[in-house]
Design a protein around this motif. Structure first.
Motif, PDB file in Angstrom:
ATOM      1  N   ASN A 128      45.477  41.805  36.300  1.00  0.00           N
ATOM      2  CA  ASN A 128      45.593  42.843  37.441  1.00  0.00           C
ATOM      3  C   ASN A 128      46.549  44.016  37.362  1.00  0.00           C
ATOM      4  O   ASN A 128      47.306  44.279  38.234  1.00  0.00           O
ATOM      5  CB  ASN A 128      45.717  42.101  38.849  1.00  0.00           C
ATOM      6  CG  ASN A 128      44.520  41.102  38.891  1.00  0.00           C
ATOM      7  OD1 ASN A 128      44.744  39.859  38.987  1.00  0.00           O
ATOM      8  ND2 ASN A 128      43.351  41.452  39.214  1.00  0.00           N
ATOM      9  N   ARG A 159      39.513  43.839  38.243  1.00  0.00           N
ATOM     10  CA  ARG A 159      38.512  43.666  39.307  1.00  0.00           C
ATOM     11  C   ARG A 159      37.308  44.168  38.885  1.00  0.00           C
ATOM     12  O   ARG A 159      37.145  45.188  37.854  1.00  0.00           O
ATOM     13  CB  ARG A 159      38.855  44.725  40.474  1.00  0.00           C
ATOM     14  CG  ARG A 159      39.899  44.234  41.287  1.00  0.00           C
ATOM     15  CD  ARG A 159      40.360  45.471  42.115  1.00  0.00           C
ATOM     16  NE  ARG A 159      41.075  45.010  43.335  1.00  0.00           N
ATOM     17  CZ  ARG A 159      42.582  44.698  43.405  1.00  0.00           C
ATOM     18  NH1 ARG A 159      43.332  45.042  42.190  1.00  0.00           N
ATOM     19  NH2 ARG A 159      43.267  44.493  44.295  1.00  0.00           N
ATOM     20  N   TYR A 260      36.464  38.981  39.985  1.00  0.00           N
ATOM     21  CA  TYR A 260      37.325  39.311  39.074  1.00  0.00           C
ATOM     22  C   TYR A 260      36.744  39.277  37.619  1.00  0.00           C
ATOM     23  O   TYR A 260      36.056  38.089  37.483  1.00  0.00           O
ATOM     24  CB  TYR A 260      38.712  38.896  38.936  1.00  0.00           C
ATOM     25  CG  TYR A 260      39.603  39.193  40.368  1.00  0.00           C
ATOM     26  CD1 TYR A 260      40.437  40.417  40.279  1.00  0.00           C
ATOM     27  CD2 TYR A 260      39.441  38.395  41.534  1.00  0.00           C
ATOM     28  CE1 TYR A 260      40.996  40.649  41.523  1.00  0.00           C
ATOM     29  CE2 TYR A 260      40.060  38.869  42.462  1.00  0.00           C
ATOM     30  CZ  TYR A 260      40.816  39.913  42.662  1.00  0.00           C
ATOM     31  OH  TYR A 260      41.618  39.950  43.672  1.00  0.00           O
TER      32      TYR A 260
END
Length: 276
Positions: A128, A159, A260
């Motif tokens: 992330n 994402r 994700y």
């Protein structure tokens, strides 16, 4: 009119204050699942050696994953551009009595190759982070240069655009946002506010190939857990939710719609030499 540098500055400022928000998020069922599922995937590909191996956690935040790697015997460098995040990580390493296995480094992704020698790490984690940087491809290229050899593994978590579509449609009931997210390059970040870059699996594979990296596994993280009915306790049923997510995340048809995308990769040049 904003520039790319303006956007980068805004992204950076999100993490300079209120680091406690992220620490608190990791204690929620959603945060735990993101961390636990990604770590379970990573463990399948960790290199094995008698001597201590070196790991780099890029954008490590509060150090939750770095602590787990240290617990497995890795010497871990925890890198983050946020001093408040590093302060929380420092306290966590001291509390866990892992300080001797963890080095804290205050730096940004822009200086990776200047901060470390080439081929210094056996494991590199970058979870992330690519959503927030100005040039994700440059981060991947830098990470590839820092991977030691053919057994080294790079773990990337980002994402997934398809997950943003389902989140808008199923979780918030915003049909306009769901329709827009189908082709959107950026989405909304709920914890700190602002926008984040969205990725598709084909885009990721293209970036990895351009960075001389070969994807060896692609998993989905949080496929259905965000959309379970409220009658299911995320806390009481956590173990069952985790096991179901593990089964779904490994299957391509379900991984494609996960919140994700988790990619694990090796240096392409190393794989080529092994197969020659």
């Amino acid at each position: 009119m904003s520039t790319k540098s303006d956007t980068a500055d805004v992204d950076n400022r999100r993490f300079q204050g209120e680091a406690h928000k992220y620490a608190a998020y990791l204690e929620t069922p959603e945060g735990r699942l993101r961390l636990d599922l990604a770590f379970a995937n990573l463990k399948e590909f960790l290199p094995l050696a008698a001597a201590p191996l070196n790991a780099l956690d890029i954008g490590a935040g509060t150090g939750a994953l770095a602590l787990r790697l240290a617990g497995l015997g890795f010497q871990v460098t925890l890198l983050d551009s946020s001093l408040p995040m590093l302060e929380i990580a420092k306290l966590a390493t001291q509390k866990a009595r892992r300080a001797e296995r963890i080095e804290l480094k205050h730096s940004s992704t822009e200086h990776l190759t200047k901060s470390f020698p080439e081929r210094a790490f056996d494991v590199i984690v970058c979870h992330n982070v690519l959503e927030f940087v100005e040039n994700p491809w440059e981060v991947l290229c830098s990470a590839a240069q820092l991977m030691r050899d053919s057994s080294s593994i790079l773990s990337i978590l980002v994402r997934n655009r398809a997950g943003e579509v389902l989140k808008a449609g199923l979780q918030t009931g915003d049909l306009v946002a769901a329709a827009n997210a189908i082709t959107a390059e950026r989405g909304n970040e709920s914890l700190y506010g602002g926008s984040v870059r969205l990725f598709t699996p084909p885009e990721l594979r293209t970036m990895f190939a351009a960075s001389s990296l070969e994807v060896v596994a692609e998993r989905g993280v949080r496929v259905i857990s965000d959309y379970l009915p409220l009658s299911i306790s995320r806390t009481a049923e956590y173990d069952r939710i985790f096991e179901l997510e593990r089964k779904l995340g490994i299957r391509p048809e379900f991984a494609a719609i996960a919140r994700y995308t988790h990619c694990l990769a090796r240096r392409a040049d190393s794989i080529t030499r092994e197969n020659a």
